[in-house]
Design a protein around this motif. Structure first.
Motif, PDB file in Angstrom:
ATOM      1  N   GLY A 128      -8.349   0.369   5.712  1.00 27.88           N
ATOM      2  CA  GLY A 128      -8.663  -0.337   6.950  1.00 27.88           C
ATOM      3  C   GLY A 128      -8.718  -1.846   6.849  1.00 27.88           C
ATOM      4  O   GLY A 128      -8.843  -2.534   7.862  1.00 27.88           O
ATOM      5  N   VAL A 129      -8.663  -2.395   5.646  1.00 26.24           N
ATOM      6  CA  VAL A 129      -8.546  -3.837   5.430  1.00 26.24           C
ATOM      7  C   VAL A 129      -7.325  -4.070   4.545  1.00 26.24           C
ATOM      8  O   VAL A 129      -6.854  -3.143   3.886  1.00 26.24           O
ATOM      9  N   PRO A 130      -6.795  -5.314   4.503  1.00 22.46           N
ATOM     10  CA  PRO A 130      -5.605  -5.569   3.668  1.00 22.46           C
ATOM     11  C   PRO A 130      -5.967  -5.588   2.188  1.00 22.46           C
ATOM     12  O   PRO A 130      -6.026  -6.631   1.537  1.00 22.46           O
ATOM     13  N   ILE A 131      -6.185  -4.407   1.651  1.00 20.01           N
ATOM     14  CA  ILE A 131      -6.778  -4.282   0.323  1.00 20.01           C
ATOM     15  C   ILE A 131      -5.889  -4.845  -0.782  1.00 20.01           C
ATOM     16  O   ILE A 131      -6.385  -5.413  -1.764  1.00 20.01           O
ATOM     17  N   SER A 132      -4.565  -4.720  -0.647  1.00 18.24           N
ATOM     18  CA  SER A 132      -3.673  -5.277  -1.669  1.00 18.24           C
ATOM     19  C   SER A 132      -3.778  -6.796  -1.693  1.00 18.24           C
ATOM     20  O   SER A 132      -3.788  -7.417  -2.764  1.00 18.24           O
ATOM     21  N   ASP A 133      -3.859  -7.406  -0.525  1.00 19.66           N
ATOM     22  CA  ASP A 133      -4.052  -8.853  -0.433  1.00 19.66           C
ATOM     23  C   ASP A 133      -5.405  -9.262  -1.011  1.00 19.66           C
ATOM     24  O   ASP A 133      -5.524 -10.256  -1.734  1.00 19.66           O
ATOM     25  N   ILE A 134      -6.437  -8.509  -0.681  1.00 25.82           N
ATOM     26  CA  ILE A 134      -7.785  -8.849  -1.131  1.00 25.82           C
ATOM     27  C   ILE A 134      -7.883  -8.781  -2.649  1.00 25.82           C
ATOM     28  O   ILE A 134      -8.415  -9.687  -3.303  1.00 25.82           O
ATOM     29  N   LEU A 135      -7.351  -7.699  -3.229  1.00 23.87           N
ATOM     30  CA  LEU A 135      -7.372  -7.574  -4.684  1.00 23.87           C
ATOM     31  C   LEU A 135      -6.563  -8.688  -5.340  1.00 23.87           C
ATOM     32  O   LEU A 135      -6.969  -9.251  -6.364  1.00 23.87           O
ATOM     33  N   THR A 136      -5.424  -9.028  -4.737  1.00 20.17           N
ATOM     34  CA  THR A 136      -4.598 -10.096  -5.291  1.00 20.17           C
ATOM     35  C   THR A 136      -5.328 -11.429  -5.234  1.00 20.17           C
ATOM     36  O   THR A 136      -5.224 -12.239  -6.163  1.00 20.17           O
ATOM     37  N   GLN A 158       0.835  -1.209   0.000  1.00 22.52           N
ATOM     38  CA  GLN A 158       0.000   0.000   0.000  1.00 22.52           C
ATOM     39  C   GLN A 158       0.869   1.259   0.000  1.00 22.52           C
ATOM     40  O   GLN A 158       0.548   2.241  -0.670  1.00 22.52           O
ATOM     41  N   ALA A 159       1.966   1.213   0.749  1.00 20.49           N
ATOM     42  CA  ALA A 159       2.860   2.367   0.811  1.00 20.49           C
ATOM     43  C   ALA A 159       3.585   2.577  -0.511  1.00 20.49           C
ATOM     44  O   ALA A 159       3.599   3.686  -1.070  1.00 20.49           O
ATOM     45  N   MET A 160       4.187   1.514  -1.044  1.00 22.23           N
ATOM     46  CA  MET A 160       5.012   1.635  -2.249  1.00 22.23           C
ATOM     47  C   MET A 160       4.205   1.936  -3.498  1.00 22.23           C
ATOM     48  O   MET A 160       4.714   2.552  -4.441  1.00 22.23           O
ATOM     49  N   SER A 161       2.953   1.503  -3.525  1.00 20.83           N
ATOM     50  CA  SER A 161       2.124   1.695  -4.719  1.00 20.83           C
ATOM     51  C   SER A 161       1.588   3.110  -4.859  1.00 20.83           C
ATOM     52  O   SER A 161       1.045   3.465  -5.901  1.00 20.83           O
ATOM     53  N   GLY A 162       1.711   3.920  -3.805  1.00 23.95           N
ATOM     54  CA  GLY A 162       1.128   5.255  -3.823  1.00 23.95           C
ATOM     55  C   GLY A 162      -0.267   5.308  -3.248  1.00 23.95           C
ATOM     56  O   GLY A 162      -0.818   6.400  -3.060  1.00 23.95           O
ATOM     57  N   LEU A 163      -0.843   4.140  -2.963  1.00 20.37           N
ATOM     58  CA  LEU A 163      -2.212   4.122  -2.436  1.00 20.37           C
ATOM     59  C   LEU A 163      -2.328   4.911  -1.133  1.00 20.37           C
ATOM     60  O   LEU A 163      -3.279   5.675  -0.941  1.00 20.37           O
ATOM     61  N   MET A 164      -1.362   4.734  -0.239  1.00 22.19           N
ATOM     62  CA  MET A 164      -1.418   5.451   1.033  1.00 22.19           C
ATOM     63  C   MET A 164      -1.326   6.957   0.850  1.00 22.19           C
ATOM     64  O   MET A 164      -1.911   7.728   1.613  1.00 22.19           O
ATOM     65  N   ASP A 165      -0.611   7.386  -0.179  1.00 20.19           N
ATOM     66  CA  ASP A 165      -0.427   8.823  -0.393  1.00 20.19           C
ATOM     67  C   ASP A 165      -1.709   9.514  -0.823  1.00 20.19           C
ATOM     68  O   ASP A 165      -1.835  10.730  -0.668  1.00 20.19           O
ATOM     69  N   VAL A 166      -2.661   8.744  -1.366  1.00 17.52           N
ATOM     70  CA  VAL A 166      -3.934   9.352  -1.766  1.00 17.52           C
ATOM     71  C   VAL A 166      -5.064   8.956  -0.807  1.00 17.52           C
ATOM     72  O   VAL A 166      -6.243   9.156  -1.108  1.00 17.52           O
ATOM     73  N   VAL A 175      -0.530  -5.829  -8.826  1.00 20.94           N
ATOM     74  CA  VAL A 175      -1.981  -5.779  -8.651  1.00 20.94           C
ATOM     75  C   VAL A 175      -2.418  -4.421  -8.118  1.00 20.94           C
ATOM     76  O   VAL A 175      -3.370  -3.816  -8.627  1.00 20.94           O
ATOM     77  N   GLN A 176      -1.713  -3.929  -7.099  1.00 23.09           N
ATOM     78  CA  GLN A 176      -2.142  -2.664  -6.505  1.00 23.09           C
ATOM     79  C   GLN A 176      -1.958  -1.496  -7.462  1.00 23.09           C
ATOM     80  O   GLN A 176      -2.795  -0.596  -7.542  1.00 23.09           O
ATOM     81  N   LEU A 177      -0.872  -1.512  -8.239  1.00 27.50           N
ATOM     82  CA  LEU A 177      -0.685  -0.459  -9.238  1.00 27.50           C
ATOM     83  C   LEU A 177      -1.791  -0.507 -10.293  1.00 27.50           C
ATOM     84  O   LEU A 177      -2.310   0.535 -10.708  1.00 27.50           O
ATOM     85  N   SER A 178      -2.159  -1.714 -10.721  1.00 28.35           N
ATOM     86  CA  SER A 178      -3.213  -1.828 -11.727  1.00 28.35           C
ATOM     87  C   SER A 178      -4.556  -1.393 -11.175  1.00 28.35           C
ATOM     88  O   SER A 178      -5.475  -1.095 -11.942  1.00 28.35           O
ATOM     89  N   SER A 179      -4.668  -1.338  -9.842  1.00 28.01           N
ATOM     90  CA  SER A 179      -5.929  -0.965  -9.206  1.00 28.01           C
ATOM     91  C   SER A 179      -6.000   0.510  -8.838  1.00 28.01           C
ATOM     92  O   SER A 179      -6.963   0.936  -8.196  1.00 28.01           O
ATOM     93  N   LEU A 180      -5.005   1.298  -9.242  1.00 31.23           N
ATOM     94  CA  LEU A 180      -5.056   2.734  -8.976  1.00 31.23           C
ATOM     95  C   LEU A 180      -6.034   3.453  -9.896  1.00 31.23           C
ATOM     96  O   LEU A 180      -6.337   4.631  -9.681  1.00 31.23           O
ATOM     97  N   ALA A 181      -6.478   2.766 -10.930  1.00 31.10           N
ATOM     98  CA  ALA A 181      -7.599   3.211 -11.761  1.00 31.10           C
ATOM     99  C   ALA A 181      -7.438   4.651 -12.261  1.00 31.10           C
ATOM    100  O   ALA A 181      -6.454   4.973 -12.925  1.00 31.10           O
ATOM    101  N   ASN A 182      -8.401   5.516 -11.924  1.00 36.65           N
ATOM    102  CA  ASN A 182      -8.379   6.894 -12.425  1.00 36.65           C
ATOM    103  C   ASN A 182      -7.177   7.673 -11.924  1.00 36.65           C
ATOM    104  O   ASN A 182      -6.709   8.617 -12.574  1.00 36.65           O
TER     105      ASN A 182
END
Length: 379
Positions: free
Chosen positions: A162-170, A142-150, A201-208
């Motif tokens: 609040g949930v392990p979203i990178s794991d869940i998406l994977t 989450q940190a490395m993908s930029g998700l936390m920054d947004v 997976v997390q990078l591909s899920s950054l969407a817009n």
């Protein structure tokens, strides 16, 4: 009959991302056999809270599976594992890159035993690149993908979901990737290697957010409950608590203005279009907050529903799981285990007319089915 009846998955994985993926396959009818070290290799079994000495974290990712124990560093157990591979369809693992090869159980070895085997390896960073050998846990991703920054308040610190979203998406991509490989095998009669990385997976899920940067060099900012591109699209205070309002189009905004008794705002040069509303978002937010506190959440929800405008209560977990919509959809299931008793869970969200998802097996104890499977081996 279920879609994956007759498919056997050997699941060597631990923690959440890969096990949750194999659970989706098990829900669809696959025979999923967890293979663990005799001393226990899944740290998720040790994470509380517990019910009847069982980790509720472990319980959420392992229904409909069997469990056997093998020590893959021992030649005898390695041979047993290869015997299972000969009759299996899928091998799933999330060891560090190279660990299976060091045990003499790489994809190259397994496909000689069974050319039709589909081998899915889940790691933090994939099988290639400078970080291939590094461990990657969900918060790190989450940190490395930029998700936390947004994620988080505009003036606050970067925040994980609040949930392990990178794991869940994977876990979803585990199931999708294996299903696609099974379909391709139907056409080619050969298996393949799936290299699945949490960071990918997390990078591909950054969407817009990623699209905005890659195409317009627009760097999205942390905005709390607001939206980077749409307004008003955020949580507003009501008389009895917070409510999420999502006014996604100019037409919805016009209806919204009529609903709140401010129909002149629909033609106001500050607010007439979404672009203008984003430019003047702070002013619009302050004006709306003075209005939304005048009614309760239920009063506003009734009005939003009448006008077909999206909105929803900011629920606690208890409220979320107990709300009438969840009960109407029959989303909470229950399984009974002969040792540790009753297990409740949120069901698979797939609801087809004839998919026949069933819940037959509570999450297994470590090695619960070892004798059953080893007695079936022809070695």
């Amino acid at each position: 009959m279920r879609p994956l009846d007759g498919i056997r998955v050997l699941d060597l994985s631990r923690v959440y991302a890969a096990p949750a993926g194999s659970m989706l396959l098990a829900d669809l009818g696959a025979e999923v056999i967890r293979i663990e070290h005799p001393d226990g290799s899944d740290s998720m079994r040790d994470w509380g809270p517990f019910v009847n000495d069982q980790s509720t974290y472990y319980l959420c990712a392992n229904r409909n599976k069997k469990s056997i124990v093998l020590n893959l560093k021992k030649q005898e157990d390695k041979e047993k594992f290869l015997s299972f591979v000969a009759d299996a369809d899928v091998v799933l693992e999330n060891f560090k890159t190279g660990d299976m090869a060091r045990m003499g159980l790489s994809y190259e070895v397994l496909k000689k035993v069974n050319p039709r085997i589909i081998y899915c390896a889940v790691t933090g960073f994939g099988q290639t690149g400078p970080l291939a050998n590094e461990p990657g846990f969900d918060p790190v991703i989450q940190a490395m993908s930029g998700l936390m920054d947004v994620t988080g308040d505009a003036e606050g610190e970067a925040t994980k979901v609040g949930v392990p979203i990178s794991d869940i998406l994977t876990s979803n991509y585990v199931a999708i990737g294996i299903l696609a490989a099974l379909r391709l095998r139907d056409q080619t009669n050969v298996g393949q290697f799936i290299d699945l990385a949490l960071l990918d997976v997390q990078l591909s899920s950054l969407a817009n957010v990623s699209s905005a940067y890659l195409n317009a060099h627009f760097v999205s900012k942390r905005l709390g409950n607001k939206h980077n591109n749409v307004a008003p699209y955020q949580v507003f205070p009501c008389a009895d608590g917070p409510l999420m309002f999502c006014i996604g189009t100019d037409a919805q905004f016009k209806k919204f203005c009529h609903m709140i008794g401010r129909k002149e705002w629909a033609e106001d040069p500050r607010f007439k279009t979404n672009t203008l509303r984003k430019q003047n978002e702070q002013e619009l937010t302050e004006l709306l907050q003075e209005i939304t506190v005048s009614k309760s959440r239920d009063e506003w929800l009734s009005l939003l529903q009448q006008h077909k405008i999206p909105g929803g209560r900011v629920n606690t977990i208890e409220e979320a799981l107990e709300q009438p919509q969840v009960k109407a959809r029959n989303l909470i299931g229950e399984l009974e285990h002969p040792v540790y008793g009753k297990v409740k869970f949120v069901k698979n969200p797939l609801q087809h007319s004839s998919l026949n998802i069933s819940y037959d097996q509570a999450p297994p104890l470590l090695g619960e089915h070892t004798s059953e499977y080893l007695n079936s081996l022809k070695v």
